[in-house]
Scaffold this motif. Structure first.
Motif, PDB file in Angstrom:
ATOM      1  N   PRO A 118      50.123 -49.406 -21.350  1.00 21.54           N
ATOM      2  CA  PRO A 118      48.735 -49.596 -21.787  1.00 21.54           C
ATOM      3  C   PRO A 118      47.698 -49.417 -20.686  1.00 21.54           C
ATOM      4  CG  PRO A 118      49.858 -51.707 -21.580  1.00 21.54           C
ATOM      5  CD  PRO A 118      50.909 -50.655 -21.427  1.00 21.54           C
ATOM      6  N   ASN A 119      48.130 -49.425 -19.417  1.00 19.32           N
ATOM      7  CA  ASN A 119      47.176 -49.279 -18.320  1.00 19.32           C
ATOM      8  C   ASN A 119      46.934 -47.825 -17.928  1.00 19.32           C
ATOM      9  OD1 ASN A 119      46.773 -52.077 -18.029  1.00 19.32           O
ATOM     10  ND2 ASN A 119      48.614 -52.261 -16.779  1.00 19.32           N
ATOM     11  N   VAL A 120      47.647 -46.907 -18.578  1.00 17.93           N
ATOM     12  CA  VAL A 120      47.417 -45.481 -18.314  1.00 17.93           C
ATOM     13  C   VAL A 120      46.193 -45.033 -19.111  1.00 17.93           C
ATOM     14  CG1 VAL A 120      48.344 -43.149 -18.583  1.00 17.93           C
ATOM     15  CG2 VAL A 120      49.840 -45.003 -17.828  1.00 17.93           C
ATOM     16  N   GLU A 121      45.302 -44.355 -18.451  1.00 21.19           N
ATOM     17  CA  GLU A 121      44.092 -43.849 -19.114  1.00 21.19           C
ATOM     18  C   GLU A 121      44.399 -42.491 -19.751  1.00 21.19           C
ATOM     19  OE1 GLU A 121      39.595 -42.321 -17.940  1.00 21.19           O
ATOM     20  OE2 GLU A 121      40.686 -43.626 -16.561  1.00 21.19           O
ATOM     21  N   LEU A 122      44.484 -42.478 -21.069  1.00 18.92           N
ATOM     22  CA  LEU A 122      44.833 -41.262 -21.800  1.00 18.92           C
ATOM     23  C   LEU A 122      43.582 -40.570 -22.339  1.00 18.92           C
ATOM     24  CD1 LEU A 122      47.935 -42.353 -23.921  1.00 18.92           C
ATOM     25  CD2 LEU A 122      47.929 -40.780 -21.988  1.00 18.92           C
ATOM     26  N   THR A 123      43.506 -39.269 -22.132  1.00 19.25           N
ATOM     27  CA  THR A 123      42.450 -38.454 -22.726  1.00 19.25           C
ATOM     28  C   THR A 123      43.110 -37.270 -23.426  1.00 19.25           C
ATOM     29  OG1 THR A 123      40.890 -39.039 -20.963  1.00 19.25           O
ATOM     30  CG2 THR A 123      40.356 -37.113 -22.315  1.00 19.25           C
ATOM     31  N   MET A 124      42.976 -37.217 -24.743  1.00 16.58           N
ATOM     32  CA  MET A 124      43.608 -36.149 -25.518  1.00 16.58           C
ATOM     33  C   MET A 124      42.557 -35.333 -26.254  1.00 16.58           C
ATOM     34  SD  MET A 124      46.350 -36.409 -28.653  1.00 16.58           S
ATOM     35  CE  MET A 124      46.920 -34.932 -29.510  1.00 16.58           C
ATOM     36  N   GLU A 125      42.650 -34.025 -26.125  1.00 23.25           N
ATOM     37  CA  GLU A 125      41.788 -33.109 -26.858  1.00 23.25           C
ATOM     38  C   GLU A 125      42.621 -32.369 -27.903  1.00 23.25           C
ATOM     39  OE1 GLU A 125      39.591 -30.420 -24.416  1.00 23.25           O
ATOM     40  OE2 GLU A 125      39.087 -31.929 -22.917  1.00 23.25           O
ATOM     41  N   VAL A 126      41.983 -32.007 -28.980  1.00 24.75           N
ATOM     42  CA  VAL A 126      42.608 -31.147 -29.990  1.00 24.75           C
ATOM     43  C   VAL A 126      41.781 -29.870 -30.041  1.00 24.75           C
ATOM     44  CG1 VAL A 126      43.267 -30.876 -32.402  1.00 24.75           C
ATOM     45  CG2 VAL A 126      43.450 -33.127 -31.305  1.00 24.75           C
ATOM     46  N   SER A 127      42.410 -28.774 -29.676  1.00 21.28           N
ATOM     47  CA  SER A 127      41.652 -27.532 -29.527  1.00 21.28           C
ATOM     48  C   SER A 127      42.556 -26.346 -29.808  1.00 21.28           C
ATOM     49  CB  SER A 127      41.072 -27.471 -28.101  1.00 21.28           C
ATOM     50  OG  SER A 127      40.223 -26.364 -27.947  1.00 21.28           O
TER      51      SER A 127
END
Length: 300
Positions: A118-127
């Protein structure tokens, strides 16, 4: 300043005795005395006043103890954070994926990954594939899930699955009763396809154009899920990847082509794995574990 000496000093003040500090730190008493003497020499001030067997903290020592406690705590946090980043329990992961694999295959993987880290900063894009490849190449993304990049871009690509295009039809459509659909069966129909810059549209064009059969109306739609809803509403048939999750129970089904083989390889693209953080590598492994065992037949 020697951090070890600073830690020894903080323990001496906190415990009120050199001997107790030596026991806590597992040092010989002479080592504690030597470190305090070196710290005082380094600062050029007395930190303790010796009064017989008693050792009294000076005013300068009291101030230093307050600051040293905060500093040592910060160093502890730094050590732990660096360790957590190296082990993949902290850090940042920037990645992107194309649809529909993002929703149909990756959503559950990402949810499980985040629950355990939970401490990992996730950034996900859909493209789209082109956008993902460009951003990976520019360093804006750590990795992407998309079609294979051109070899001249010098990016790493690891295949995951093969996706096949099929025809999504309303359950009340005559084609819904067939196990497979021929290209000629689309004649006279309204065919819903993705926009022109979509890799699936490109696959459809390159596969279907050589057949010379174009006797249908083509409508561009920017989303597979909108195609799904349009098919449900009775507007034509859709050209979509074969995923059971795209079908709507009681409303639409997806049938494979029997005379065409529109296949798209989808995989992981990155610049160089050795420059990626541990969290990114762990998420990539989780995605591979989720995708690799699934055969094309299961996907169908």
């Amino acid at each position: 300043m020697d951090l070890r000496a600073l830690k020894t000093f903080e323990a001496c003040v906190r415990l009120g005795h050199f001997q107790k500090a030596a026991e806590e730190l597992q040092y010989a008493p002479s080592t504690v005395t030597l470190q305090i003497q070196r710290l005082e020499a380094d600062l050029g001030v007395a930190l303790f006043v010796r009064d017989g067997k008693r050792v009294i903290v000076t005013e300068a020592g009291q101030w230093l103890q307050h600051e040293a406690s905060a500093l040592l705590k910060s160093i502890g946090v730094i050590r732990q954070t660096v360790y957590d980043i190296a082990s993949g329990d902290e850090g940042a992961v920037r990645f992107a994926a194309i649809e529909p694999i993002a929703s149909q295959r990756l959503a559950a993987v990402i949810a499980d990954f985040y629950k355990t880290r939970p401490n990992v900063e996730l950034t996900m894009e859909v493209s789209g594939s082109k956008s993902i490849i460009d951003k990976v190449r520019a360093g804006e993304l750590d990795f992407g899930i998309c079609s294979a990049p051109s070899t001249n871009l010098l990016l790493e690509f690891e295949p995951l699955i093969e996706e096949r295009l099929g025809v999504m039809v309303n359950v009340n459509h005559p084609l819904a009763d067939r196990d497979g659909i021929t290209a000629s069966a689309l004649a006279g129909l309204t065919v819903l396809v993705k926009e022109s810059n979509c890799i699936y549209r490109e696959l459809w064009e390159t596969t279907f154009r050589p057949t010379g059969q174009h006797a249908f109306t083509c409508v561009e739609v920017g989303s597979f899920f909108v195609i799904q809803q349009l098919v449900k509403a009775g507007l034509g048939v859709g050209i979509v990847p074969i995923y059971s999750g795209l079908e709507l129970e009681g409303s639409s089904v997806i049938r494979p082509f029997v005379d065409l083989d529109p296949v798209l390889g989808v995989g992981i693209v990155c610049r160089d794995k050795k420059f990626l953080g541990k969290a990114s590598l762990l998420l990539m492994d989780a995605i591979k574990d989720a995708c690799m065992p699934v055969s094309i037949e299961q996907n169908l």
